[in-house]
Design a protein around this motif. Sequence first.
Motif, PDB file in Angstrom:
ATOM      1  N   SER A 282      -9.547   8.868   6.755  1.00 18.43           N
ATOM      2  CA  SER A 282      -9.736   8.962   5.301  1.00 18.43           C
ATOM      3  C   SER A 282      -9.786   7.578   4.674  1.00 18.43           C
ATOM      4  CB  SER A 282      -8.624   9.796   4.653  1.00 18.43           C
ATOM      5  OG  SER A 282      -7.358   9.323   4.996  1.00 18.43           O
TER       6      SER A 282
ATOM      7  N   TYR B 264       0.844  -1.219   0.000  1.00 22.28           N
ATOM      8  CA  TYR B 264       0.000   0.000   0.000  1.00 22.28           C
ATOM      9  C   TYR B 264       0.872   1.260   0.000  1.00 22.28           C
ATOM     10  CZ  TYR B 264      -3.829   3.183   1.297  1.00 22.28           C
ATOM     11  OH  TYR B 264      -4.752   4.203   1.320  1.00 22.28           O
TER      12      TYR B 264
ATOM     13  N   ASP C 241      -5.216   1.772  13.859  1.00 24.96           N
ATOM     14  CA  ASP C 241      -5.652   0.823  12.827  1.00 24.96           C
ATOM     15  C   ASP C 241      -5.890  -0.501  13.528  1.00 24.96           C
ATOM     16  OD1 ASP C 241      -5.793  -0.813  10.249  1.00 24.96           O
ATOM     17  OD2 ASP C 241      -5.293   1.154   9.440  1.00 24.96           O
TER      18      ASP C 241
ATOM     19  N   GLY D 257      -7.655   4.456  11.240  1.00 20.42           N
ATOM     20  CA  GLY D 257      -7.479   3.687  10.003  1.00 20.42           C
ATOM     21  C   GLY D 257      -6.330   4.258   9.197  1.00 20.42           C
TER      22      GLY D 257
HETATM   23  C1  SAM Z   1      -7.788   2.313   2.225  1.00 20.25           C
HETATM   24  S1  SAM Z   1      -6.954   2.278   3.744  1.00 20.25           S
HETATM   25  C2  SAM Z   1      -6.832   4.027   4.084  1.00 20.25           C
HETATM   26  C3  SAM Z   1      -5.556   4.350   4.783  1.00 20.25           C
HETATM   27  C4  SAM Z   1      -5.293   5.839   5.011  1.00 20.25           C
HETATM   28  N1  SAM Z   1      -6.274   6.387   5.899  1.00 20.25           N
HETATM   29  C5  SAM Z   1      -5.266   6.602   3.703  1.00 20.25           C
HETATM   30  O1  SAM Z   1      -6.119   7.474   3.502  1.00 20.25           O
HETATM   31  O2  SAM Z   1      -4.394   6.304   2.893  1.00 20.25           O
HETATM   32  C6  SAM Z   1      -8.201   1.767   4.904  1.00 20.25           C
HETATM   33  C7  SAM Z   1      -7.636   1.488   6.294  1.00 20.25           C
HETATM   34  O3  SAM Z   1      -8.717   1.414   7.222  1.00 20.25           O
HETATM   35  C8  SAM Z   1      -8.394   0.409   8.152  1.00 20.25           C
HETATM   36  N2  SAM Z   1      -9.614  -0.064   8.804  1.00 20.25           N
HETATM   37  C9  SAM Z   1     -10.686  -0.652   8.236  1.00 20.25           C
HETATM   38  N3  SAM Z   1     -11.579  -0.981   9.187  1.00 20.25           N
HETATM   39  C10 SAM Z   1     -11.044  -0.580  10.377  1.00 20.25           C
HETATM   40  C11 SAM Z   1     -11.488  -0.643  11.721  1.00 20.25           C
HETATM   41  N4  SAM Z   1     -12.670  -1.203  12.025  1.00 20.25           N
HETATM   42  N5  SAM Z   1     -10.696  -0.142  12.683  1.00 20.25           N
HETATM   43  C12 SAM Z   1      -9.488   0.430  12.391  1.00 20.25           C
HETATM   44  N6  SAM Z   1      -9.020   0.508  11.123  1.00 20.25           N
HETATM   45  C13 SAM Z   1      -9.783   0.016  10.133  1.00 20.25           C
HETATM   46  C14 SAM Z   1      -7.757  -0.677   7.299  1.00 20.25           C
HETATM   47  O4  SAM Z   1      -7.039  -1.605   8.077  1.00 20.25           O
HETATM   48  C15 SAM Z   1      -6.891   0.173   6.383  1.00 20.25           C
HETATM   49  O5  SAM Z   1      -5.620   0.376   6.910  1.00 20.25           O
END
Ligand code: SAM
Length: 359
Positions: A150, A19, A104, A62
């Motif tokens: 985000s 990522y 996260d 996240g």
């Molecule tokens: C597409 S990535 C976005 C990462 C970063 N915020 C960005 O904008 O680049 C989505 C992230 O949300 C996290 N995520 C999804 N569900 C979550 C939860 N219930 N609690 C904490 N993190 C979560 C995933 O593990 C992942 O790292």
Amino acid sequence: MSTSSHSYPMRSGDDQHSYIHHSSYQKAGINGAEEKTRQFILEKLDLQLNSGLSTFRIADFGCSIGPNTFHVVQSIIDTVKVKHVKQNNETRLVPLEFQVFFNDQPNNDFNTLFRTLPPSSEREYFSAAAPGSFYGRVLPRNSIHIGHTSYTLHWLSKVPEHVCDKKSSAWNKNYIQCNYLIEEVIKAYKVQFIKDMDVFLDARAEELVPGGLMIVLGHCLPDGVPLYETWQGHVVDTIGDCLMDMAKSGILSEEKIELFSFPVYFPQFSELKGEIEKNGIFFIEMMESIGHPLEHMSITTDFITSMFRALLTTLIEKHFGDGVVDELFNRFAKKLSEHPFDFEMWKTQVVYYVVLKRK
Ligand SMILES: C[S@@+](CC[C@H](N)C(=O)[O-])C[C@H]1O[C@@H](n2cnc3c(N)ncnc32)[C@H](O)[C@@H]1O
């Protein structure tokens, strides 16, 4: 407290599929909203920055493994510093220190995240991890001044049970996402989305200080547009077709595909707004839908393949086992290059930008 049983972090590490190297689409969305956040903090943040506050706390929910999260928190810090100076007589300025909590799921690759933090000589904050699902409390009460998230809230806490139950009218057949083609499936996803949204908002409201801000950015559908009409929806439906092709070649069992559906739901803009209002725990200070900066650029097959591979590897491996992802995305890239996307033909999701203030 939170659990990690339904957790599918982004592709970890820093190899070619990580990522870290394939998050520029999300970064472009973040950039598109940056000036709005700056203006909002400068004009509206009211946390009595001159009343002896010495540690300003920020959380990114996240955060994944970077680098987008580092950009976001630095930009917030830069703006809060300007606001702090403006609000105070410079000679009597109480130096403000910053603490950042990176949240996260516990199986997110926090090692890579902390290993790639900006060097301490350039970093103006103390950092800490707050592992756990954001569908629950991850930080102490009244501890955060600005929360940010985000591209996260379309990830539900779990797949609604009925959509993988072949006997249920909400069974999603061999579709792998809620693409808005089956009414009962939409209903099941929507129920889960509403539950999750409430839990998210309630938890953040407890963690923020009174007057604290929660900035939420993500993808949603424009009103009246079903996911299957968007290019993003089409991409995932095409990944589903590739899985079915693999079943026909005997690489996967079709039954396994029928029991697989993404824990992802994209609400329509007014649906999202309605749920935040119904929850009622925050004031909506600002809510806008903005076009994605890359919307009108032609996105290459390679770009789409790498981006979706980085997003979906963990989820796919968890259900289908190791060794499927290479074959799947090779097939997907081949399909896309044989039938290149005509972006003009497809609708696109929009970026929603929301600033919430704790009542
Ligand atoms: C597409 S990535 C976005 C990462 C970063 N915020 C960005 O904008 O680049 C989505 C992230 O949300 C996290 N995520 C999804 N569900 C979550 C939860 N219930 N609690 C904490 N993190 C979560 C995933 O593990 C992942 O790292």
